[in-house]
Design an enzyme around this catalytic site. Structure first.
Site, PDB file in Angstrom:
ATOM      1  N   LEU A 201      -7.014  -9.490  -6.444  1.00 50.17           N
ATOM      2  CA  LEU A 201      -7.144 -10.640  -5.532  1.00 50.17           C
ATOM      3  C   LEU A 201      -8.593 -10.953  -5.186  1.00 50.17           C
ATOM      4  O   LEU A 201      -8.994 -12.114  -5.136  1.00 50.17           O
ATOM      5  CB  LEU A 201      -6.383 -10.338  -4.239  1.00 50.17           C
ATOM      6  CG  LEU A 201      -4.931 -10.796  -4.218  1.00 50.17           C
ATOM      7  CD1 LEU A 201      -4.124  -9.948  -3.262  1.00 50.17           C
ATOM      8  CD2 LEU A 201      -4.862 -12.255  -3.810  1.00 50.17           C
TER       9      LEU A 201
ATOM     10  N   LYS B 128       0.952  -0.185   5.229  1.00 52.63           N
ATOM     11  CA  LYS B 128       0.936  -1.625   5.516  1.00 52.63           C
ATOM     12  C   LYS B 128       1.707  -1.918   6.803  1.00 52.63           C
ATOM     13  O   LYS B 128       1.283  -2.747   7.613  1.00 52.63           O
ATOM     14  CB  LYS B 128       1.522  -2.422   4.341  1.00 52.63           C
ATOM     15  CG  LYS B 128       0.659  -2.408   3.082  1.00 52.63           C
ATOM     16  CD  LYS B 128      -0.667  -3.108   3.296  1.00 52.63           C
ATOM     17  CE  LYS B 128      -1.524  -3.139   2.031  1.00 52.63           C
ATOM     18  NZ  LYS B 128      -2.871  -3.670   2.273  1.00 52.63           N
TER      19      LYS B 128
ATOM     20  N   TYR C 226       2.229   3.602   0.598  1.00 50.42           N
ATOM     21  CA  TYR C 226       1.595   2.271   0.670  1.00 50.42           C
ATOM     22  C   TYR C 226       2.305   1.393   1.705  1.00 50.42           C
ATOM     23  O   TYR C 226       1.665   0.795   2.582  1.00 50.42           O
ATOM     24  CB  TYR C 226       1.679   1.657  -0.723  1.00 50.42           C
ATOM     25  CG  TYR C 226       1.245   0.219  -0.851  1.00 50.42           C
ATOM     26  CD1 TYR C 226      -0.088  -0.157  -0.719  1.00 50.42           C
ATOM     27  CD2 TYR C 226       2.183  -0.779  -1.160  1.00 50.42           C
ATOM     28  CE1 TYR C 226      -0.481  -1.475  -0.881  1.00 50.42           C
ATOM     29  CE2 TYR C 226       1.794  -2.098  -1.333  1.00 50.42           C
ATOM     30  CZ  TYR C 226       0.466  -2.447  -1.187  1.00 50.42           C
ATOM     31  OH  TYR C 226       0.077  -3.755  -1.360  1.00 50.42           O
TER      32      TYR C 226
HETATM   33  P1  NAD Z   1      -6.546  -3.921  -6.378  1.00 45.89           P
HETATM   34  O1  NAD Z   1      -5.996  -2.559  -6.498  1.00 45.89           O
HETATM   35  O2  NAD Z   1      -6.627  -4.778  -7.582  1.00 45.89           O
HETATM   36  O3  NAD Z   1      -7.991  -3.873  -5.722  1.00 45.89           O
HETATM   37  C1  NAD Z   1      -8.279  -3.050  -4.631  1.00 45.89           C
HETATM   38  C2  NAD Z   1      -9.762  -2.849  -4.594  1.00 45.89           C
HETATM   39  O4  NAD Z   1     -10.047  -1.964  -3.518  1.00 45.89           O
HETATM   40  C3  NAD Z   1     -10.332  -2.212  -5.871  1.00 45.89           C
HETATM   41  O5  NAD Z   1     -11.365  -3.000  -6.387  1.00 45.89           O
HETATM   42  C4  NAD Z   1     -10.845  -0.850  -5.409  1.00 45.89           C
HETATM   43  O6  NAD Z   1     -12.030  -0.450  -6.045  1.00 45.89           O
HETATM   44  C5  NAD Z   1     -11.087  -1.114  -3.927  1.00 45.89           C
HETATM   45  N1  NAD Z   1     -11.069   0.097  -3.116  1.00 45.89           N
HETATM   46  C6  NAD Z   1     -10.228   1.147  -3.166  1.00 45.89           C
HETATM   47  N2  NAD Z   1     -10.574   2.075  -2.266  1.00 45.89           N
HETATM   48  C7  NAD Z   1     -11.661   1.591  -1.620  1.00 45.89           C
HETATM   49  C8  NAD Z   1     -12.475   2.069  -0.578  1.00 45.89           C
HETATM   50  N3  NAD Z   1     -12.267   3.270  -0.020  1.00 45.89           N
HETATM   51  N4  NAD Z   1     -13.496   1.298  -0.151  1.00 45.89           N
HETATM   52  C9  NAD Z   1     -13.744   0.094  -0.712  1.00 45.89           C
HETATM   53  N5  NAD Z   1     -13.005  -0.423  -1.714  1.00 45.89           N
HETATM   54  C10 NAD Z   1     -11.969   0.331  -2.152  1.00 45.89           C
HETATM   55  O7  NAD Z   1      -5.712  -4.673  -5.216  1.00 45.89           O
HETATM   56  P2  NAD Z   1      -5.422  -6.227  -5.095  1.00 45.89           P
HETATM   57  O8  NAD Z   1      -4.237  -6.515  -5.910  1.00 45.89           O
HETATM   58  O9  NAD Z   1      -6.645  -7.003  -5.283  1.00 45.89           O
HETATM   59  O10 NAD Z   1      -4.948  -6.282  -3.585  1.00 45.89           O
HETATM   60  C11 NAD Z   1      -5.821  -6.645  -2.545  1.00 45.89           C
HETATM   61  C12 NAD Z   1      -5.087  -6.426  -1.244  1.00 45.89           C
HETATM   62  O11 NAD Z   1      -3.909  -7.224  -1.224  1.00 45.89           O
HETATM   63  C13 NAD Z   1      -4.633  -4.979  -1.042  1.00 45.89           C
HETATM   64  O12 NAD Z   1      -4.782  -4.640   0.303  1.00 45.89           O
HETATM   65  C14 NAD Z   1      -3.188  -5.020  -1.424  1.00 45.89           C
HETATM   66  O13 NAD Z   1      -2.455  -4.060  -0.744  1.00 45.89           O
HETATM   67  C15 NAD Z   1      -2.784  -6.404  -0.996  1.00 45.89           C
HETATM   68  N6  NAD Z   1      -1.642  -6.887  -1.762  1.00 45.89           N
HETATM   69  C16 NAD Z   1      -1.763  -7.156  -3.085  1.00 45.89           C
HETATM   70  C17 NAD Z   1      -0.670  -7.589  -3.795  1.00 45.89           C
HETATM   71  C18 NAD Z   1      -0.741  -7.885  -5.264  1.00 45.89           C
HETATM   72  O14 NAD Z   1       0.293  -8.165  -5.883  1.00 45.89           O
HETATM   73  N7  NAD Z   1      -1.921  -7.860  -5.869  1.00 45.89           N
HETATM   74  C19 NAD Z   1       0.564  -7.766  -3.145  1.00 45.89           C
HETATM   75  C20 NAD Z   1       0.654  -7.438  -1.800  1.00 45.89           C
HETATM   76  C21 NAD Z   1      -0.460  -7.034  -1.101  1.00 45.89           C
HETATM   77  C1  AKB Z   2       2.390  -3.594  -5.437  1.00 49.82           C
HETATM   78  O1  AKB Z   2       3.259  -3.741  -6.310  1.00 49.82           O
HETATM   79  O2  AKB Z   2       2.067  -2.512  -4.941  1.00 49.82           O
HETATM   80  C2  AKB Z   2       1.750  -4.850  -4.896  1.00 49.82           C
HETATM   81  C3  AKB Z   2       2.483  -5.310  -3.685  1.00 49.82           C
HETATM   82  C4  AKB Z   2       3.661  -6.176  -3.820  1.00 49.82           C
HETATM   83  O3  AKB Z   2       2.113  -4.937  -2.601  1.00 49.82           O
HETATM   84  N1  AKB Z   2       1.723  -5.832  -5.930  1.00 49.82           N
END
Ligand code: NAD
Ligand code: AKB
Length: 309
Positions: free
Chosen positions: A14, A144, A140
């Site tokens: 994201l 959250k 996780y």
């Molecule tokens: P991702 O795993 O692609 O990216 C997470 C980033 O956090 C990575 O670049 C990683 O290096 C960084 N990170 C991990 N530990 C860290 C730390 N201690 N300090 C600083 N950076 C750190 O996740 P994403 O898909 O980009 O998701 C972003 C946010 O959105 C997250 O909080 C995730 O829970 C939430 N989210 C994502 C989705 C999805 O489908 N992508 C769905 C629901 C919620």
């Molecule tokens: C995951 O699958 O962990 C994420 C989310 C829905 O939080 N894409």
């Protein structure tokens, strides 16, 4: 420099898209991207930051006079189960650091990305209501759900303007997912355009809520820009895009690639997905601040294939 925005975890699926969208909207000089390591190709201000290190976080907030934080840093659901306590530590320590550093250093708004992972066995699987009982079954999801409660607490106790969305699985062509249960729905398109068979780690009929990246980013910015009085939920808003199963996304891909083959080999991620909603009710987001998704599965598939090709 003043009135700047900080993004933690900005190299992820994201963050890669959000950091550019925020730059386009507010100007390159207004966005400070951060993550554990510098990104390979990013044109903008970047700071290396472990978000669990509160001292470093405070330094950056003061140096750039940060006014808004998008706190994306996290360990996602599937990866989190490999070391549940480490996942809790990264997800919760970093968020508490952000909340505390924000209230003490003049940050006005914080965005906290929650997830459909907050729901567990008690919530209805279909059209899951915003105010369902939360009993998540992953580290996780627990982090959250706890984060949402802390967001609500900091708003009511300190007046910190924390806003949050429960994202479904996010699907985009711009970046690679980082260890979630919904990752298959991005990977499947990469295999399809390479004309390779795809091995799916979920069962073919496992329906999950999903959202296209453009919708997810627009929802985030719309939520953050909404007038304060419109934000009536301070835990987190359900956010819906569309819902589908692996078989349905495979069928939509076959309209373009009729010979596309999918093998179903469910693994531990199937157990996580089985406890998550099939679809979620986002009427509160629609009523309170006017949310409306634009991408259904057909439009998503057409865009993914066009962009990845
Ligand atoms: P991702 O795993 O692609 O990216 C997470 C980033 O956090 C990575 O670049 C990683 O290096 C960084 N990170 C991990 N530990 C860290 C730390 N201690 N300090 C600083 N950076 C750190 O996740 P994403 O898909 O980009 O998701 C972003 C946010 O959105 C997250 O909080 C995730 O829970 C939430 N989210 C994502 C989705 C999805 O489908 N992508 C769905 C629901 C919620
Ligand atoms: C995951 O699958 O962990 C994420 C989310 C829905 O939080 N894409």
């Amino acid at each position: 420099m003043s009135n700047t925005i900080l993004i933690t975890g900005s190299n992820g699926q994201l963050g890669t898209v959000l950091r550019t969208s925020l730059q386009q909207k507010y100007g390159k000089e207004k966005v400070v991207a951060s993550d554990l390591r510098p990104p390979s190709n990013y044109d903008g201000i970047f700071e290396t930051l472990d978000a669990t290190n509160q001292e470093d976080l405070v330094k950056i907030i003061r140096q750039y006079e940060i006014k808004e934080i998008y706190h994306l840093a996290a360990i996602l659901s599937a990866r989190g189960e490999q070391d549940p306590l480490a996942s809790w530590n990264v997800n919760m320590t970093s968020f508490l650091d952000v909340l505390e550093a924000s209230r003490l250093n003049g940050v006005e708004k914080v965005f906290f990305p929650s997830s459909i992972a907050v729901f567990g066995e008690s919530a209805a699987l279909e059209n899951t209501p915003n105010n369902s009982f939360l009993d998540p079954l992953t580290a996780y999801g627990i982090s959250k759900a706890a984060g949402e409660t802390w967001a609500n607490y900091y708003f009511h106790k300190y007046g910190l303007d924390v806003r949050s969305l429960r994202y479904p699985g996010v699907i985009g062509y711009q970046s690679i997912p980082g260890g979630g249960t919904t990752d298959y729905a991005v990977e499947i398109y990469h295999s399809a355009v390479k004309k390779e068979a795809f091995t799916c780690f979920l069962k073919e009929d496992t329906t999950l809520p999903m959202i296209f990246m453009e919708d997810a980013i627009r929802a985030t910015i719309e939520l953050m820009e909404a007038p304060k009085e419109k934000i009536k939920i301070r835990t987190s808003y359900n956010l819906a895009g569309t819902s589908f199963s692996p078989a349905e996304v495979a069928a939509s891909i076959r309209e373009v690639y009729p010979d596309f083959v999918v093998h179903y080999v469910p693994d531990h991620r199937q157990d996580i997905a089985a406890k998550w909603p099939n679809s979620i009710d986002d009427s509160a987001a629609r009523n309170d601040w006017g949310w409306q998704a634009e991408y259904d599965l057909k439009k998503m598939t057409a865009t993914m294939i066009e962009k990845l090709s």
